[in-house]
Design a protein around this motif. Sequence first.
Motif, PDB file in Angstrom:
ATOM      1  N   LEU A 100       0.836  -1.190   0.000  1.00  0.00           N
ATOM      2  CA  LEU A 100       0.000   0.000   0.000  1.00  0.00           C
ATOM      3  C   LEU A 100       0.875   1.246   0.000  1.00  0.00           C
ATOM      4  CD1 LEU A 100      -2.510  -1.023   2.817  1.00  0.00           C
ATOM      5  CD2 LEU A 100      -2.867  -1.196   0.358  1.00  0.00           C
ATOM      6  N   GLU A 101       0.530   2.197  -0.851  1.00  0.00           N
ATOM      7  CA  GLU A 101       1.186   3.499  -0.856  1.00  0.00           C
ATOM      8  C   GLU A 101       0.109   4.563  -0.948  1.00  0.00           C
ATOM      9  OE1 GLU A 101       4.174   4.145  -3.800  1.00  0.00           O
ATOM     10  OE2 GLU A 101       5.214   2.275  -3.349  1.00  0.00           O
ATOM     11  N   LEU A 119      -2.248   0.420  -4.725  1.00  0.00           N
ATOM     12  CA  LEU A 119      -2.355  -0.882  -4.082  1.00  0.00           C
ATOM     13  C   LEU A 119      -1.831  -1.920  -5.053  1.00  0.00           C
ATOM     14  CD1 LEU A 119      -5.270  -2.450  -2.177  1.00  0.00           C
ATOM     15  CD2 LEU A 119      -4.385  -3.616  -4.171  1.00  0.00           C
ATOM     16  N   ILE A 120      -0.915  -2.751  -4.583  1.00  0.00           N
ATOM     17  CA  ILE A 120      -0.372  -3.834  -5.408  1.00  0.00           C
ATOM     18  C   ILE A 120      -0.506  -5.123  -4.621  1.00  0.00           C
ATOM     19  CG2 ILE A 120       1.653  -4.759  -6.581  1.00  0.00           C
ATOM     20  CD1 ILE A 120       2.707  -1.861  -6.729  1.00  0.00           C
ATOM     21  N   ILE A 178      -2.282  -7.674  -9.360  1.00  0.00           N
ATOM     22  CA  ILE A 178      -3.350  -6.676  -9.232  1.00  0.00           C
ATOM     23  C   ILE A 178      -2.731  -5.324  -8.884  1.00  0.00           C
ATOM     24  CG2 ILE A 178      -5.369  -5.951  -7.902  1.00  0.00           C
ATOM     25  CD1 ILE A 178      -5.955  -8.916  -7.404  1.00  0.00           C
ATOM     26  N   VAL A 179      -3.111  -4.298  -9.645  1.00  0.00           N
ATOM     27  CA  VAL A 179      -2.681  -2.931  -9.368  1.00  0.00           C
ATOM     28  C   VAL A 179      -3.930  -2.057  -9.390  1.00  0.00           C
ATOM     29  CG1 VAL A 179      -1.286  -0.981 -10.135  1.00  0.00           C
ATOM     30  CG2 VAL A 179      -0.437  -3.316 -10.459  1.00  0.00           C
ATOM     31  N   VAL A 180      -4.180  -1.345  -8.268  1.00  0.00           N
ATOM     32  CA  VAL A 180      -5.328  -0.448  -8.164  1.00  0.00           C
ATOM     33  C   VAL A 180      -4.796   0.933  -7.782  1.00  0.00           C
ATOM     34  CG1 VAL A 180      -7.550  -0.024  -7.039  1.00  0.00           C
ATOM     35  CG2 VAL A 180      -6.775  -2.367  -7.377  1.00  0.00           C
ATOM     36  N   THR A 181      -5.286   1.967  -8.488  1.00  0.00           N
ATOM     37  CA  THR A 181      -4.870   3.332  -8.183  1.00  0.00           C
ATOM     38  C   THR A 181      -6.093   4.216  -8.007  1.00  0.00           C
ATOM     39  OG1 THR A 181      -4.774   4.042 -10.497  1.00  0.00           O
ATOM     40  CG2 THR A 181      -2.760   3.081  -9.558  1.00  0.00           C
ATOM     41  N   GLY A 182      -5.906   5.337  -7.312  1.00  0.00           N
ATOM     42  CA  GLY A 182      -6.973   6.299  -7.112  1.00  0.00           C
ATOM     43  C   GLY A 182      -6.550   7.358  -6.124  1.00  0.00           C
ATOM     44  N   GLU A 183      -7.527   8.059  -5.558  1.00  0.00           N
ATOM     45  CA  GLU A 183      -7.242   9.130  -4.606  1.00  0.00           C
ATOM     46  C   GLU A 183      -7.696   8.809  -3.194  1.00  0.00           C
ATOM     47  OE1 GLU A 183      -5.547  12.122  -4.644  1.00  0.00           O
ATOM     48  OE2 GLU A 183      -4.803  11.261  -6.504  1.00  0.00           O
ATOM     49  N   SER A 237      -8.335   3.218 -11.102  1.00  0.00           N
ATOM     50  CA  SER A 237      -8.036   2.224 -12.128  1.00  0.00           C
ATOM     51  C   SER A 237      -7.738   0.865 -11.498  1.00  0.00           C
ATOM     52  CB  SER A 237      -6.843   2.659 -12.984  1.00  0.00           C
ATOM     53  OG  SER A 237      -5.655   2.636 -12.217  1.00  0.00           O
ATOM     54  N   PHE A 238      -7.918  -0.175 -12.305  1.00  0.00           N
ATOM     55  CA  PHE A 238      -7.689  -1.564 -11.896  1.00  0.00           C
ATOM     56  C   PHE A 238      -6.993  -2.278 -13.040  1.00  0.00           C
ATOM     57  CE2 PHE A 238      -8.814  -6.033 -11.946  1.00  0.00           C
ATOM     58  CZ  PHE A 238      -8.710  -6.430 -10.624  1.00  0.00           C
ATOM     59  N   ARG A 239      -6.022  -3.117 -12.688  1.00  0.00           N
ATOM     60  CA  ARG A 239      -5.369  -3.951 -13.701  1.00  0.00           C
ATOM     61  C   ARG A 239      -4.978  -5.273 -13.051  1.00  0.00           C
ATOM     62  NH1 ARG A 239      -0.442  -2.910 -17.937  1.00  0.00           N
ATOM     63  NH2 ARG A 239      -0.406  -5.048 -18.576  1.00  0.00           N
ATOM     64  N   GLN A 240      -5.218  -6.370 -13.770  1.00  0.00           N
ATOM     65  CA  GLN A 240      -4.841  -7.689 -13.270  1.00  0.00           C
ATOM     66  C   GLN A 240      -4.473  -8.607 -14.433  1.00  0.00           C
ATOM     67  OE1 GLN A 240      -7.896 -10.057 -11.290  1.00  0.00           O
ATOM     68  NE2 GLN A 240      -6.332 -11.159 -10.153  1.00  0.00           N
ATOM     69  N   ARG A 241      -3.388  -9.321 -14.256  1.00  0.00           N
ATOM     70  CA  ARG A 241      -2.997 -10.345 -15.224  1.00  0.00           C
ATOM     71  C   ARG A 241      -3.906 -11.544 -15.015  1.00  0.00           C
ATOM     72  NH1 ARG A 241      -0.289 -15.011 -15.956  1.00  0.00           N
ATOM     73  NH2 ARG A 241       0.946 -15.211 -17.838  1.00  0.00           N
TER      74      ARG A 241
END
Length: 183
Positions: A33-34, A55-56, A60-65, A90-94
């Motif tokens: 978490l950052e 969030l990683i 899975i990578v999730v970004t936002g405010e 945003s959301f990204r997952q392999r």
Amino acid sequence: MNRLPLLVFALCMLMLSSIAHAEKADQDKPIILEAEKVSVNDVQQIYDLKGQVLLIKGTIVVTGEDGHIQVDPEGYELVDVKGSSDTTASFRQRREGPADEFMQGRGSQVTYNAKTEVLTITGDASLKRSLNMQMLDQLQGWKIEYDDIKERYRVTPPVNAKPEDLPLARAILSPRRKATLEK
């Protein structure tokens, strides 16, 4: 010798069934978490994040405010991240399988339930499925729900939608047979 075709068929079915799901190794990965501010409640397993959230967890990578994460007693996360007026969440997952297949989406809010493997994106939402950098499926709408276990998409309009606002949902979907065979 007569077992060889049966073995090949079984291996092909095993490969095809694993292609369609999220990366299973993500479940056992730690959460990174950052944010500008992080509040941790270890007793209740609740994490609140404010400002430039990242969030990683595995692939899975999730970004936002603004983010909120709650871990249930079984260890599954419910992730809820919102964007701001300037940025989207945003959301990204392999996805599981031999090739580089990804699900990635953007919207005002991203919610991911790791237990049910349901991704919900709301507010000018978009979701793409790509394979080897080639887009296979693309969805746009106010709210997009993707159930990874059942492999179902659902795009819904806002509650106050008017008929003259149509189309409120858009999908471009690649044929599954062709996409599977090209791998």
